[in-house]
Write a protein that holds these residues in place. Sequence first.
Motif, PDB file in Angstrom:
ATOM      1  N   GLN A 118       0.834  -1.201   0.000  1.00 27.99           N
ATOM      2  CA  GLN A 118       0.000   0.000   0.000  1.00 27.99           C
ATOM      3  C   GLN A 118       0.875   1.260   0.000  1.00 27.99           C
ATOM      4  O   GLN A 118       2.018   1.235   0.433  1.00 27.99           O
ATOM      5  CB  GLN A 118      -0.864  -0.010   1.263  1.00 27.99           C
ATOM      6  CG  GLN A 118      -1.745  -1.226   1.369  1.00 27.99           C
ATOM      7  CD  GLN A 118      -3.154  -0.803   1.533  1.00 27.99           C
ATOM      8  OE1 GLN A 118      -3.794  -0.479   0.551  1.00 27.99           O
ATOM      9  NE2 GLN A 118      -3.625  -0.789   2.753  1.00 27.99           N
ATOM     10  N   ARG A 147     -13.533  -4.246   3.415  1.00 31.24           N
ATOM     11  CA  ARG A 147     -12.151  -3.792   3.619  1.00 31.24           C
ATOM     12  C   ARG A 147     -11.745  -4.010   5.066  1.00 31.24           C
ATOM     13  O   ARG A 147     -12.532  -3.851   5.988  1.00 31.24           O
ATOM     14  CB  ARG A 147     -12.008  -2.319   3.258  1.00 31.24           C
ATOM     15  CG  ARG A 147     -12.293  -2.085   1.785  1.00 31.24           C
ATOM     16  CD  ARG A 147     -11.369  -1.044   1.210  1.00 31.24           C
ATOM     17  NE  ARG A 147     -11.484  -0.988  -0.233  1.00 31.24           N
ATOM     18  CZ  ARG A 147     -10.582  -1.476  -1.050  1.00 31.24           C
ATOM     19  NH1 ARG A 147      -9.502  -2.046  -0.599  1.00 31.24           N
ATOM     20  NH2 ARG A 147     -10.741  -1.380  -2.355  1.00 31.24           N
ATOM     21  N   ARG A 176      -9.322  -3.230   8.356  1.00 30.25           N
ATOM     22  CA  ARG A 176      -8.479  -2.259   9.054  1.00 30.25           C
ATOM     23  C   ARG A 176      -8.410  -2.688  10.510  1.00 30.25           C
ATOM     24  O   ARG A 176      -9.231  -3.474  10.980  1.00 30.25           O
ATOM     25  CB  ARG A 176      -8.996  -0.826   8.920  1.00 30.25           C
ATOM     26  CG  ARG A 176     -10.210  -0.510   9.737  1.00 30.25           C
ATOM     27  CD  ARG A 176     -10.516   0.989   9.710  1.00 30.25           C
ATOM     28  NE  ARG A 176     -11.688   1.258  10.498  1.00 30.25           N
ATOM     29  CZ  ARG A 176     -11.708   1.361  11.824  1.00 30.25           C
ATOM     30  NH1 ARG A 176     -10.604   1.211  12.521  1.00 30.25           N
ATOM     31  NH2 ARG A 176     -12.825   1.601  12.464  1.00 30.25           N
ATOM     32  N   ASN A 196      -4.021  -1.893   6.547  1.00 30.47           N
ATOM     33  CA  ASN A 196      -5.280  -1.158   6.611  1.00 30.47           C
ATOM     34  C   ASN A 196      -5.752  -0.701   5.234  1.00 30.47           C
ATOM     35  O   ASN A 196      -4.992  -0.149   4.453  1.00 30.47           O
ATOM     36  CB  ASN A 196      -5.170   0.054   7.543  1.00 30.47           C
ATOM     37  CG  ASN A 196      -5.369  -0.331   8.992  1.00 30.47           C
ATOM     38  OD1 ASN A 196      -5.506  -1.502   9.336  1.00 30.47           O
ATOM     39  ND2 ASN A 196      -5.391   0.659   9.868  1.00 30.47           N
ATOM     40  N   GLY A 197      -7.028  -0.968   4.976  1.00 32.05           N
ATOM     41  CA  GLY A 197      -7.640  -0.554   3.722  1.00 32.05           C
ATOM     42  C   GLY A 197      -7.663  -1.625   2.649  1.00 32.05           C
ATOM     43  O   GLY A 197      -8.294  -1.446   1.615  1.00 32.05           O
ATOM     44  N   LEU A 198      -6.990  -2.738   2.899  1.00 34.89           N
ATOM     45  CA  LEU A 198      -6.993  -3.811   1.901  1.00 34.89           C
ATOM     46  C   LEU A 198      -8.346  -4.519   1.874  1.00 34.89           C
ATOM     47  O   LEU A 198      -9.010  -4.631   2.904  1.00 34.89           O
ATOM     48  CB  LEU A 198      -5.933  -4.864   2.239  1.00 34.89           C
ATOM     49  CG  LEU A 198      -4.480  -4.502   2.014  1.00 34.89           C
ATOM     50  CD1 LEU A 198      -3.591  -5.641   2.502  1.00 34.89           C
ATOM     51  CD2 LEU A 198      -4.214  -4.227   0.545  1.00 34.89           C
ATOM     52  N   PRO A 199      -8.737  -5.046   0.709  1.00 30.16           N
ATOM     53  CA  PRO A 199      -9.893  -5.941   0.696  1.00 30.16           C
ATOM     54  C   PRO A 199      -9.590  -7.113   1.629  1.00 30.16           C
ATOM     55  O   PRO A 199      -8.463  -7.632   1.636  1.00 30.16           O
ATOM     56  CB  PRO A 199      -9.980  -6.396  -0.762  1.00 30.16           C
ATOM     57  CG  PRO A 199      -9.270  -5.328  -1.535  1.00 30.16           C
ATOM     58  CD  PRO A 199      -8.181  -4.828  -0.620  1.00 30.16           C
TER      59      PRO A 199
END
Length: 136
Positions: free
Chosen positions: A3, A64, A66, A88-91
């Motif tokens: 990311q 998502r 987190r 954080n924020g990943l599928p």
Amino acid sequence: MAQDAFEDIVADFEFLDDWEDRYRHVIDMGKAMDPLDDALRTPATKVEGCASQVWLHPVVEDGRFRFDGDSDALIVRGLIAVLRALYNGLPVAEVPKVDAGGELARLSLQDHLSAQRSNGLRAMIGRIRETAAAAA
């Protein structure tokens, strides 16, 4: 590819030549995080296998992943901040696929953490992966 937030940390580490400066940077990242609400510091969120007290509170929203976290050790708070940048924020389905060891190797963390800290870092990564896999 990691990311953007993690790539920023990699870039910062490349700029900082001295490991002590990098160590301070990790600690500063931890200090910049909001503390975890005391109500979330429960046995269910506590990570076993860490030398210090560590709590991770995962949340899955709109598919998502987190998490928020906290520790009573400054360097561990910083490691939590690094992991947040990585995950954080990943599928949620992508979280278990992250090569955390490979990504963290880009920071040379394993060369500068004690065995206990390294074990704790692996325990945190394990908790993150397990939680995401269960939610997927």
